[in-house]
Design a protein around this motif. Structure first.
Motif, PDB file in Angstrom:
ATOM      1  N   PRO A   1       0.384  -0.890  -0.360  1.00 28.07           N
ATOM      2  CA  PRO A   1       0.100   0.042  -0.410  1.00 28.07           C
ATOM      3  C   PRO A   1       0.632   1.101  -0.131  1.00 28.07           C
ATOM      4  O   PRO A   1       0.072   1.984  -0.337  1.00 28.07           O
ATOM      5  CB  PRO A   1      -0.711  -0.459   1.546  1.00 28.07           C
ATOM      6  N   LEU A   2       1.626   1.190   0.901  1.00 27.09           N
ATOM      7  CA  LEU A   2       2.865   2.876   0.642  1.00 27.09           C
ATOM      8  C   LEU A   2       3.234   2.799  -1.286  1.00 27.09           C
ATOM      9  O   LEU A   2       3.192   3.997  -1.226  1.00 27.09           O
ATOM     10  CB  LEU A   2       3.786   2.547   1.191  1.00 27.09           C
ATOM     11  N   LYS A   3       3.469   1.802  -1.790  1.00 29.38           N
ATOM     12  CA  LYS A   3       4.221   1.835  -2.953  1.00 29.38           C
ATOM     13  C   LYS A   3       2.924   2.386  -3.742  1.00 29.38           C
ATOM     14  O   LYS A   3       3.215   3.113  -4.106  1.00 29.38           O
ATOM     15  CB  LYS A   3       4.352   0.702  -3.439  1.00 29.38           C
ATOM     16  N   VAL A   4       1.762   1.660  -3.250  1.00 30.10           N
ATOM     17  CA  VAL A   4       0.992   2.146  -4.675  1.00 30.10           C
ATOM     18  C   VAL A   4      -0.341   3.546  -4.073  1.00 30.10           C
ATOM     19  O   VAL A   4      -0.036   4.281  -5.604  1.00 30.10           O
ATOM     20  CB  VAL A   4      -0.317   0.688  -4.110  1.00 30.10           C
ATOM     21  N   GLY A   5      -0.040   3.789  -2.979  1.00 27.56           N
ATOM     22  CA  GLY A   5       0.003   5.390  -2.231  1.00 27.56           C
ATOM     23  C   GLY A   5       0.973   6.083  -3.474  1.00 27.56           C
ATOM     24  O   GLY A   5       0.207   6.955  -3.270  1.00 27.56           O
ATOM     25  N   VAL A   6       1.370   6.505  -3.283  1.00 28.56           N
ATOM     26  CA  VAL A   6       1.962   6.962  -4.126  1.00 28.56           C
ATOM     27  C   VAL A   6       2.257   7.018  -5.334  1.00 28.56           C
ATOM     28  O   VAL A   6       1.881   8.593  -6.030  1.00 28.56           O
ATOM     29  CB  VAL A   6       4.046   6.334  -3.534  1.00 28.56           C
ATOM     30  N   ALA A   7       2.064   6.405  -6.090  1.00 30.62           N
ATOM     31  CA  ALA A   7       1.747   6.321  -7.865  1.00 30.62           C
ATOM     32  C   ALA A   7       0.160   6.561  -7.567  1.00 30.62           C
ATOM     33  O   ALA A   7      -0.026   7.481  -7.989  1.00 30.62           O
ATOM     34  CB  ALA A   7       1.518   4.522  -7.816  1.00 30.62           C
ATOM     35  N   VAL A   8      -0.779   6.574  -6.894  1.00 32.01           N
ATOM     36  CA  VAL A   8      -2.298   6.846  -6.536  1.00 32.01           C
ATOM     37  C   VAL A   8      -1.962   8.585  -6.208  1.00 32.01           C
ATOM     38  O   VAL A   8      -2.913   9.201  -7.976  1.00 32.01           O
ATOM     39  CB  VAL A   8      -3.118   6.623  -5.537  1.00 32.01           C
ATOM     40  N   ALA A   9      -1.117   8.750  -5.808  1.00 28.91           N
ATOM     41  CA  ALA A   9      -1.255  10.683  -5.230  1.00 28.91           C
ATOM     42  C   ALA A   9      -0.203  11.055  -6.441  1.00 28.91           C
ATOM     43  O   ALA A   9      -0.297  12.227  -6.901  1.00 28.91           O
ATOM     44  CB  ALA A   9      -0.236  10.506  -4.327  1.00 28.91           C
ATOM     45  N   ALA A  10       0.964  10.723  -7.045  1.00 28.95           N
ATOM     46  CA  ALA A  10       1.308  10.767  -8.468  1.00 28.95           C
ATOM     47  C   ALA A  10       0.530  10.892 -10.128  1.00 28.95           C
ATOM     48  O   ALA A  10       0.619  11.670 -10.909  1.00 28.95           O
ATOM     49  CB  ALA A  10       2.393  10.718  -9.056  1.00 28.95           C
ATOM     50  N   GLY A  11      -0.369   9.553 -10.394  1.00 28.90           N
ATOM     51  CA  GLY A  11      -0.872   9.327 -11.439  1.00 28.90           C
ATOM     52  C   GLY A  11      -2.256  10.027 -11.466  1.00 28.90           C
ATOM     53  O   GLY A  11      -2.718  11.357 -10.986  1.00 28.90           O
ATOM     54  N   SER A  12      -2.772   9.679 -12.218  1.00 29.44           N
ATOM     55  CA  SER A  12      -3.839  10.329 -12.908  1.00 29.44           C
ATOM     56  C   SER A  12      -4.888   9.284 -13.707  1.00 29.44           C
ATOM     57  O   SER A  12      -3.823   8.214 -14.686  1.00 29.44           O
ATOM     58  CB  SER A  12      -3.539  11.311 -13.652  1.00 29.44           C
ATOM     59  N   TYR A  13      -6.075   8.752 -13.256  1.00 28.07           N
ATOM     60  CA  TYR A  13      -6.755   7.627 -13.797  1.00 28.07           C
ATOM     61  C   TYR A  13      -7.861   8.040 -14.341  1.00 28.07           C
ATOM     62  O   TYR A  13      -8.496   9.484 -13.819  1.00 28.07           O
ATOM     63  CB  TYR A  13      -7.392   6.471 -12.838  1.00 28.07           C
ATOM     64  N   GLN A  14      -8.015   8.138 -15.408  1.00 21.01           N
ATOM     65  CA  GLN A  14      -8.895   8.117 -16.033  1.00 21.01           C
ATOM     66  C   GLN A  14     -10.773   7.428 -16.106  1.00 21.01           C
ATOM     67  O   GLN A  14     -10.526   6.323 -16.527  1.00 21.01           O
ATOM     68  CB  GLN A  14      -9.684   8.601 -17.682  1.00 21.01           C
ATOM     69  N   GLY A  15     -12.269   7.708 -15.039  1.00 17.16           N
ATOM     70  CA  GLY A  15     -12.781   6.796 -14.183  1.00 17.16           C
ATOM     71  C   GLY A  15     -13.878   7.264 -15.228  1.00 17.16           C
ATOM     72  O   GLY A  15     -13.709   8.203 -16.366  1.00 17.16           O
ATOM     73  N   VAL A  16     -14.957   6.037 -15.074  1.00 13.75           N
ATOM     74  CA  VAL A  16     -16.168   6.665 -15.289  1.00 13.75           C
ATOM     75  C   VAL A  16     -16.913   8.288 -15.182  1.00 13.75           C
ATOM     76  O   VAL A  16     -17.241   8.711 -15.659  1.00 13.75           O
ATOM     77  CB  VAL A  16     -17.267   5.139 -14.777  1.00 13.75           C
ATOM     78  N   ALA A  17     -16.937   8.105 -13.718  1.00 12.92           N
ATOM     79  CA  ALA A  17     -17.032   9.782 -13.389  1.00 12.92           C
ATOM     80  C   ALA A  17     -15.914  10.961 -13.418  1.00 12.92           C
ATOM     81  O   ALA A  17     -17.065  11.892 -12.621  1.00 12.92           O
ATOM     82  CB  ALA A  17     -17.778   8.933 -11.510  1.00 12.92           C
ATOM     83  N   GLY A  18     -15.436  10.421 -13.639  1.00 14.50           N
ATOM     84  CA  GLY A  18     -14.361  12.046 -13.779  1.00 14.50           C
ATOM     85  C   GLY A  18     -12.937  11.602 -14.272  1.00 14.50           C
ATOM     86  O   GLY A  18     -11.982  10.030 -13.986  1.00 14.50           O
ATOM     87  N   THR A  19     -12.019  12.591 -14.338  1.00 15.31           N
ATOM     88  CA  THR A  19     -10.218  12.126 -14.207  1.00 15.31           C
ATOM     89  C   THR A  19      -9.672  12.486 -12.412  1.00 15.31           C
ATOM     90  O   THR A  19      -9.666  13.465 -12.395  1.00 15.31           O
ATOM     91  CB  THR A  19      -9.872  12.767 -14.992  1.00 15.31           C
ATOM     92  N   TYR A  20      -9.025  11.301 -12.302  1.00 18.41           N
ATOM     93  CA  TYR A  20      -8.370  11.062 -10.791  1.00 18.41           C
ATOM     94  C   TYR A  20      -7.495  11.650 -10.522  1.00 18.41           C
ATOM     95  O   TYR A  20      -6.511  10.721 -11.237  1.00 18.41           O
ATOM     96  CB  TYR A  20      -8.614   9.694  -9.937  1.00 18.41           C
ATOM     97  N   ALA A  21      -6.726  12.739 -10.577  1.00 20.31           N
ATOM     98  CA  ALA A  21      -5.754  13.444  -9.948  1.00 20.31           C
ATOM     99  C   ALA A  21      -6.042  14.185  -8.510  1.00 20.31           C
ATOM    100  O   ALA A  21      -6.481  15.141  -8.331  1.00 20.31           O
ATOM    101  CB  ALA A  21      -4.875  13.905 -10.931  1.00 20.31           C
ATOM    102  N   PHE A  22      -4.729  13.615  -7.890  1.00 17.34           N
ATOM    103  CA  PHE A  22      -5.008  14.512  -6.792  1.00 17.34           C
ATOM    104  C   PHE A  22      -4.081  16.277  -6.387  1.00 17.34           C
ATOM    105  O   PHE A  22      -2.527  15.646  -6.795  1.00 17.34           O
ATOM    106  CB  PHE A  22      -5.329  13.641  -5.566  1.00 17.34           C
ATOM    107  N   ASP A  23      -4.570  16.514  -5.539  1.00 17.04           N
ATOM    108  CA  ASP A  23      -3.859  17.763  -4.731  1.00 17.04           C
ATOM    109  C   ASP A  23      -2.802  17.311  -3.605  1.00 17.04           C
ATOM    110  O   ASP A  23      -2.764  16.319  -2.942  1.00 17.04           O
ATOM    111  CB  ASP A  23      -4.283  18.711  -4.762  1.00 17.04           C
ATOM    112  N   THR A  24      -1.833  17.386  -2.643  1.00 12.46           N
ATOM    113  CA  THR A  24      -0.973  17.661  -1.812  1.00 12.46           C
ATOM    114  C   THR A  24      -1.875  17.097  -0.895  1.00 12.46           C
ATOM    115  O   THR A  24      -1.450  16.242   0.099  1.00 12.46           O
ATOM    116  CB  THR A  24       0.011  18.182  -1.571  1.00 12.46           C
ATOM    117  N   HIS A  25      -3.038  17.662  -0.043  1.00 19.79           N
ATOM    118  CA  HIS A  25      -4.051  16.905   0.220  1.00 19.79           C
ATOM    119  C   HIS A  25      -5.245  15.931   0.151  1.00 19.79           C
ATOM    120  O   HIS A  25      -5.308  15.406   1.292  1.00 19.79           O
ATOM    121  CB  HIS A  25      -5.207  18.057   0.817  1.00 19.79           C
TER     122      HIS A  25
END
Length: 374
Positions: A326-350
């Protein structure tokens, strides 16, 4: 004793365990209200996650050379903070390190600490701004916050409806209060008068006294920070009292349940804001709605697509880092961008989405009807 037979059996056991080792089980935890007045939302969210897991297991995906088998562990937190923390511990004890939910802000805020301390990742639609202000890494809001939901409803009321005199009622939950405060802030900034701010709770069904007080103030709209099981009787009682004001609210009254419970009292007099673009206009929105209906024999409600996307987001990140840590996966989620059904998931530092469109809905013949997204 036949040592040949024993040796053969041991060899067979070795082959079986080696074959079993090819599949790696990843448990996805879901925490939400599966009983009580909000059960319709909790079940809808759970179904969204379940649909994603069933699709992923049908593929299946491979991480670090092993096939991943996802398992859903779903628990009823009853929309209650204490139950939510107990559910968090139960899921963690069962080996869960990837969580979708909790649904309610009042549950998500205390439970998020328990998940954080155990190194679990959390993807939630809980919208109170305080949630992501705690500074927890691995906590992601996969929807608009109250700031966006409340303020954009106020902007629509001022700019499109040209309202001048409004009132606010909130249910004192972390969600309802946060949403109402954001609406109030933007309403005043947009030049509207907030003529009254009344309070109730998330178990109440009689709002006659509050509504009678607001009727005397001749308000054009009442913004309700709360949930559909209270919003529906509220709009019915507004009609009974001859209050012609509109009822405005956030995503929690943007539900099929609101239309069902309110009946003919809910029409174009009810407007609500929901995170995400109009699903019918999203590229994969219609396909998702069709798959959901075929699988569960009912229409997807407010956040099924967001929960579906959250599970897929985790899976994509696992593949990206070739790990289920989860530590490695969390870093990837925080830094990446995913195009989903309901929107584009890209996150700020919060852990908030960088861009989260908000759609304004109304009701026609008991059905939610989108008006505009911005």
């Amino acid at each position: 004793m036949n040592f040949k037979h024993i040796a053969g059996a041991v060899a067979l056991l070795g082959i079986a365990s080696a074959a079993g080792a090819q599949d790696m089980v990843v448990k996805i935890g879901h925490s939400g209200p599966l009983s009580g007045a909000q059960a319709f939302s909790g079940k809808d969210n759970e179904n969204g996650a379940r649909l994603a897991i069933e699709e992923l297991n049908a593929k299946p995906i491979t991480v670090a050379g092993r096939k991943i088998k996802f398992e859903l562990l779903s628990e009823d937190d009853q929309g209650d903070p204490k139950s939510g923390v107990a559910v968090a511990q139960k899921l963690l004890d069962a080996g869960v390190r990837y969580v979708v939910g909790p649904y309610n802000s009042g549950v998500a805020i205390p439970a998020s600490r328990t998940y954080h301390d155990a190194g679990a990742l959390v993807a939630t639609v809980a919208s109170n701004p305080k949630l992501t202000q705690q500074g927890y890494q691995g906590l992601f809001r996969v929807n608009a916050s109250d700031t966006q939901l409340g303020s954009k409803m106020a902007l629509y009321a001022a700019n499109a409806l040209h309202l001048k005199n409004v009132a606010v009622i909130d249910d004192r939950t972390a969600f309802g209060q946060g949403l109402a405060d954001e609406f109030t802030k933007q309403a005043k900034a947009s030049g509207m008068t907030v003529a009254g701010h009344e309070f109730t709770n998330d178990k109440a069904f009689d709002f006659t006294a509050i509504l009678t007080k607001l009727k005397a103030k001749k308000v054009e709209a009442i913004f309700f920070g709360g949930y559909a099981p209270q919003g529906a009787p509220m709009v019915r009682q507004m009609k009974q009292l001859g209050i012609n004001a509109k009822l405005l609210g956030g995503d929690t009254i943007c539900t099929a349940e609101m239309g069902k419970l309110a009946g003919d009292a809910a029409g174009d007099n009810v407007l609500c804001s929901q995170g995400g673009a109009i699903l019918d206009k999203a590229a994969s929105g219609p396909a998702f709605k069709a798959k959901y209906k075929q699988r569960f024999k009912q229409d997807a409600d407010v956040y099924a697509a967001s929960y579906y996307d959250a599970v897929q987001l985790y899976a994509q990140a696992m593949q990206k880092v070739n790990s289920t840590d989860p530590l490695k996966v969390g870093v990837a989620v925080a830094a990446g961008s995913y195009q989903g059904v309901a929107g584009t998931y890209a996150f700020d530092t919060h852990g908030d989405m960088k861009q989260s469109p908000v759609t304004i809905f109304t009701f026609k013949h008991g059905q939610l009807t989108p008006i505009t997204s911005y």
